[in-house]
Design a protein around this motif. Structure first.
Motif, PDB file in Angstrom:
ATOM      1  N   GLU A   1      51.080  80.258  85.815  1.00 50.11           N
ATOM      2  CA  GLU A   1      52.041  79.262  86.301  1.00 50.11           C
ATOM      3  C   GLU A   1      52.453  79.560  87.744  1.00 50.11           C
ATOM      4  OE1 GLU A   1      55.676  79.079  83.935  1.00 50.11           O
ATOM      5  OE2 GLU A   1      56.724  78.393  85.744  1.00 50.11           O
ATOM      6  N   LEU A   2      52.672  80.858  88.035  1.00 49.14           N
ATOM      7  CA  LEU A   2      53.112  81.255  89.376  1.00 49.14           C
ATOM      8  C   LEU A   2      51.949  81.406  90.358  1.00 49.14           C
ATOM      9  CD1 LEU A   2      55.663  84.029  88.291  1.00 49.14           C
ATOM     10  CD2 LEU A   2      56.228  81.705  89.062  1.00 49.14           C
ATOM     11  N   GLY A   3      50.708  81.368  89.825  1.00 48.97           N
ATOM     12  CA  GLY A   3      49.539  81.577  90.690  1.00 48.97           C
ATOM     13  C   GLY A   3      49.414  83.009  91.175  1.00 48.97           C
ATOM     14  N   VAL A   4      49.888  83.952  90.350  1.00 45.89           N
ATOM     15  CA  VAL A   4      49.869  85.362  90.746  1.00 45.89           C
ATOM     16  C   VAL A   4      48.638  86.053  90.151  1.00 45.89           C
ATOM     17  CG1 VAL A   4      51.027  87.588  90.464  1.00 45.89           C
ATOM     18  CG2 VAL A   4      52.372  85.528  90.938  1.00 45.89           C
ATOM     19  N   PRO A   5      47.775  86.647  90.984  1.00 44.35           N
ATOM     20  CA  PRO A   5      46.628  87.404  90.449  1.00 44.35           C
ATOM     21  C   PRO A   5      47.076  88.675  89.731  1.00 44.35           C
ATOM     22  CG  PRO A   5      46.309  86.829  92.777  1.00 44.35           C
ATOM     23  CD  PRO A   5      47.752  86.567  92.448  1.00 44.35           C
ATOM     24  N   LEU A   6      46.300  89.066  88.730  1.00 41.42           N
ATOM     25  CA  LEU A   6      46.593  90.262  87.941  1.00 41.42           C
ATOM     26  C   LEU A   6      45.414  91.232  88.008  1.00 41.42           C
ATOM     27  CD1 LEU A   6      48.010  88.501  84.739  1.00 41.42           C
ATOM     28  CD2 LEU A   6      49.337  89.689  86.522  1.00 41.42           C
ATOM     29  N   VAL A   7      45.711  92.519  88.109  1.00 44.07           N
ATOM     30  CA  VAL A   7      44.685  93.555  88.100  1.00 44.07           C
ATOM     31  C   VAL A   7      44.879  94.399  86.839  1.00 44.07           C
ATOM     32  CG1 VAL A   7      43.736  95.558  89.306  1.00 44.07           C
ATOM     33  CG2 VAL A   7      44.603  93.604  90.612  1.00 44.07           C
ATOM     34  N   PRO A   8      44.070  94.163  85.813  1.00 47.06           N
ATOM     35  CA  PRO A   8      44.214  94.952  84.586  1.00 47.06           C
ATOM     36  C   PRO A   8      43.925  96.425  84.854  1.00 47.06           C
ATOM     37  CG  PRO A   8      42.875  92.987  84.184  1.00 47.06           C
ATOM     38  CD  PRO A   8      43.031  93.132  85.672  1.00 47.06           C
ATOM     39  N   GLN A   9      44.701  97.278  84.213  1.00 48.17           N
ATOM     40  CA  GLN A   9      44.530  98.714  84.454  1.00 48.17           C
ATOM     41  C   GLN A   9      44.791  99.498  83.175  1.00 48.17           C
ATOM     42  OE1 GLN A   9      47.129 101.325  87.022  1.00 48.17           O
ATOM     43  NE2 GLN A   9      45.688 100.684  88.612  1.00 48.17           N
ATOM     44  N   GLY A  10      43.950 100.503  82.935  1.00 50.32           N
ATOM     45  CA  GLY A  10      44.163 101.413  81.814  1.00 50.32           C
ATOM     46  C   GLY A  10      44.501 102.776  82.369  1.00 50.32           C
ATOM     47  N   GLY A  11      43.550 103.717  82.288  1.00 49.64           N
ATOM     48  CA  GLY A  11      43.809 105.073  82.763  1.00 49.64           C
ATOM     49  C   GLY A  11      43.547 105.247  84.243  1.00 49.64           C
ATOM     50  N   ASN A  12      43.122 104.171  84.907  1.00 52.07           N
ATOM     51  CA  ASN A  12      42.852 104.200  86.355  1.00 52.07           C
ATOM     52  C   ASN A  12      41.816 105.267  86.700  1.00 52.07           C
ATOM     53  OD1 ASN A  12      43.155 103.322  89.003  1.00 52.07           O
ATOM     54  ND2 ASN A  12      44.833 104.752  89.448  1.00 52.07           N
ATOM     55  N   THR A  13      40.741 105.338  85.912  1.00 56.18           N
ATOM     56  CA  THR A  13      39.702 106.333  86.181  1.00 56.18           C
ATOM     57  C   THR A  13      38.409 105.694  86.680  1.00 56.18           C
ATOM     58  OG1 THR A  13      38.888 106.280  83.891  1.00 56.18           O
ATOM     59  CG2 THR A  13      40.619 107.862  84.394  1.00 56.18           C
ATOM     60  N   SER A  14      38.494 104.473  87.197  1.00 53.60           N
ATOM     61  CA  SER A  14      37.287 103.804  87.698  1.00 53.60           C
ATOM     62  C   SER A  14      36.607 104.617  88.781  1.00 53.60           C
ATOM     63  CB  SER A  14      37.631 102.416  88.255  1.00 53.60           C
ATOM     64  OG  SER A  14      36.496 101.844  88.879  1.00 53.60           O
TER      65      SER A  14
END
Lengths: 479, 479
Positions: free
Chosen positions: A62-75
């Motif tokens: 609705e707000l047009g805000v992008p999201l960055v999914p994150q788990g343990g941040n070990t990419s």
């Protein structure tokens, strides 16, 4: 940057525990763990349930805000680092860390996205089972991230990557709808396999909230052997021989050049070569058994290796006499990266080629790289049976400014190695995915049909482009 | 109907051998093999190479002509029958019938789409290997169709469906581009798995032109056993016990009700029950071994069954003393459909539910169906380990007008059975796909998220809607 008004709407939705805005608390999640990629975000959203994730995604849309999914941040490829311009928010799954069920009878565990891999390992072990995927980051990596990157690791030869272990997926799609595919069905032909599409999608098509995972029997007995061979080609013949005589029980098959072994013996105190004969190449092999039936794995591996020596597909061989020796053999393998790093700066590649072409690739691509970039030394080691080796190009001896060498030569060497991989039908990303690091190379090297398909799927699922922007899909002009 | 001018363009492209317009030659390909669906088409296009397929698809796109990909025309759900209005042409892959390569060392065969399954079986056997997927239509079904429907069969427990056996795919996408994914990579994380998307897509996203398929070792020795159990629940405990003690070597595990066995014994001359004790349920189990190592499969199965009898998870058991007896055991299983049909008209369902829920489903859904439709009798048999059973509802005894009964009751019984499947998280199509037969039921029962995802993927790949129109994707108003 996203305004306070928007942040307040997320706080109203998720409560104060669900929204982190404190700069110190945010910092660890704004850069990748190797410190190569740095992003910015006004807040990290941490929903506690699938319903909260769905509501969060709907509000973001609705707000047009992008999201960055994150788990343990070990990419390893900057896949979970937000854009540097602060245009996105982090969507952390770590609060969803419940093992919803674990049934040893059904060999099945249903885990929320935030469950840490080692936690699942322990839970499976306590139930007399095993989750047969492991990797260095197991103490931080989460199930959601492992699914979303189709993670591999050291035990893929027998049990496959995450793709082979995920029996069901629950996800929130970019429109906020919940895809409920958690029921573990062995046979299901209701159209396109959405589950397979979400596995390895790096959070660009929505966010995985839970997964049903296959467990396997615990290991009751193992045998670990060390074999000297004359070449990667002989190592492949040995692998085929082992598969033929030992069947599915071959759980590890690692190939190491004698020079690389030398780095370990020289660098890691207390290590020694398991065999007396000096051979150009080495193989570490592990055979596992889920029961204590006779003949046991040691006896079976002995038989297979004796036969291999007799047939001339091995030069020398040793089998660990006890568990301490087995661990010493594996310690050599696990010390390869560390002792390679001690040799000086290097570029490391996560690549795969068809298994049949791997022996020639290991020898020829290394020689070609050394010829093309004088002074460098190239080597490879790793999982021969998966067609996935770690390919390293080391800076010329005496290079003191590693980062400077990488800046000067990195792009040319990357292109050279990736071109060699593509020439034999291989993949420029075997395990780590594309993220932001390999996006441009994917665009340069993938066929137009593949790029068009990736873009079409992305637009179909995420027409607003709000999920993990800048990852995986080559940008316009990149392909 | 498509005009002669368009047909002429295809003739110019493919030559006279590549375009069939003779009515007699076309007839067999216009209806499904069970004679339930009837279509019309002005021509069947038969390109002889991937390049010809690509050119055909490009021309069809230019002309706006829909294409119905077809292999052996053995679909169980009308998936390869053209629309009745003659608006489409058939795209036959049968001329592309070359096994491009078969490597026993690499356990890999690269087959063109038109290769017939039994031809691949023979070729693999001649090379000392086995392609471990088989089904009744193996003499007609083609590799392209098997890939496009993610076919299953009788050996899925150990080796999986086509999805687990396809290591690479070559396909022509709706824009005429060639997706070249034939290189068999064990690890490849270059974004969304297009291969997995094409497997089971029923020719709606393009057409598979070739596949790289995994081979497995030939069977050196097998043991076939027959076990009497008191219930499907006990059968599942027996399966878990067998998996624990016999590991991956359990290749078949079929469950049969005593009443169903009675149909076979009464209908098929020369059959007799392998065990003396009369038990409510029966299990047929096969254990295979790729080598002649001791203990052999008979000894191992004897051990496992003796243990099961002792622990009270089996009532009686017999092991085939020789290959003739083993075949007699299997003949009972293979005669189930025929002897069931001899009982009178029946509705047959291809469904799956989570394995753990299968024992209760087999008993409760059958009782519920009989209660809801008085006079009917319901039964189930089949692959318990896959969660996939054949569920049959027979017309009341003495029903002479089978088609009339199906017309009157079919839709209500279909809905009842499918509702019961969905209520336990199952699939209304375990093996056969959706085609045209189950399209409306998929629309009625699938979640909005799943339907939206199917439609989005279809539009992304095939915006003109030219590939296998009317199949798989629920029509507007159907979901």
């Amino acid at each position: 940057m996203i305004g306070q008004e928007s942040i307040d709407r997320f706080v109203a939705l998720l409560g104060p525990k669900g929204v982190t805005t404190d700069a110190d608390d945010l910092t660890p999640w704004l850069s990748d763990w190797r410190g190569r990629y740095h992003g910015a975000a006004a807040a990290m959203l941490s929903p506690a349930s699938t319903q909260q994730v769905a509501a969060t995604v709907k509000l973001a849309a609705e707000l047009g805000v992008p999201l960055v999914p994150q788990g343990g941040n070990t990419s390893m490829v900057g896949g979970a680092t937000p854009p540097a311009d602060g245009s996105a928010l982090i969507l952390s799954l770590r609060r969803m860390n419940e093992i919803r069920s674990l049934s040893p009878e059904d060999n099945l565990a249903v885990c929320e996205a935030g469950v840490i891999l080692s936690v699942l390992h322990d839970a499976a072990e306590a139930a007399g089972r095993r989750f047969p995927l492991s990797l260095g980051a197991k103490g931080s990596a989460t199930i959601g991230g492992l699914v979303s990157t189709n993670a591999g690791g050291t035990q893929v030869l027998r049990h496959g990557t995450m793709r082979a272990l995920v029996e069901g997926v629950e996800a929130v799609l970019p429109d906020g709808s919940i895809f409920d595919g958690l029921d573990a069905l062995k046979k299901d032909n209701r159209g396109y396999d959405i589950k397979q599409l979400l596995i390895g999608a790096e959070g660009t098509l929505g966010v995985v909230t839970a997964a049903a995972l296959r467990l396997v029997p615990a290991i009751a007995a193992r045998a670990v052997g060390w074999v000297g061979v004359d070449s990667p080609a002989q190592a492949l013949r040995l692998l085929r021989h082992a598969e033929e005589t030992l069947g599915d029980s071959v759980e590890g098959f690692e190939v190491i050049a004698d020079e690389t072994l030398g780095f370990v013996l020289g660098h890691i105190p207390g290590t020694r070569s398991p065999i007396e004969t000096r051979t150009p190449w080495h193989v570490l092999i592990e055979v596992d058994q889920a029961d204590l039936a006779e003949p046991g794995p040691v006896e079976r591996l002995e038989g297979a290796l004796a036969d291999a020596l007799e047939r001339g597909i091995a030069i020398d061989a040793a089998i660990a006499a006890n568990e301490a020796q087995a661990e010493a053999f594996w310690r050599i393998r696990e010390s390869l990266s560390e002792s390679e790093r001690a040799q000086g700066p290097a570029l490391q590649y996560d690549i795969s080629v068809p298994v049949a072409k791997m022996p020639a690739f290991m020898v020829e691509a290394a020689a070609a790289a050394e010829a093309r970039f004088p002074g460098t030394t190239a080597s490879s080691f790793g999982h021969l049976g998966d067609g996935n080796v770690h390919f390293h190009v080391r800076a010329p001896r005496g290079t003191s400014d590693g980062p400077g060498w990488i800046t000067a030569q990195g792009q040319a060497i990357n292109a050279f190695v990736h071109d060699a991989v593509v020439a034999v039908g291989g993949s420029i990303s075997a395990e780590h995915g594309i993220g932001q690091m390999k996006r441009a190379e994917l665009g340069r090297l993938a066929s137009p049909a593949r790029i068009a398909a990736l873009r079409a799927i992305k637009s179909a699922f995420d027409p607003q482009g709000l999920f993990n922007p800048g990852k995986l899909i080559p940008l316009p002009g990149e392909g």
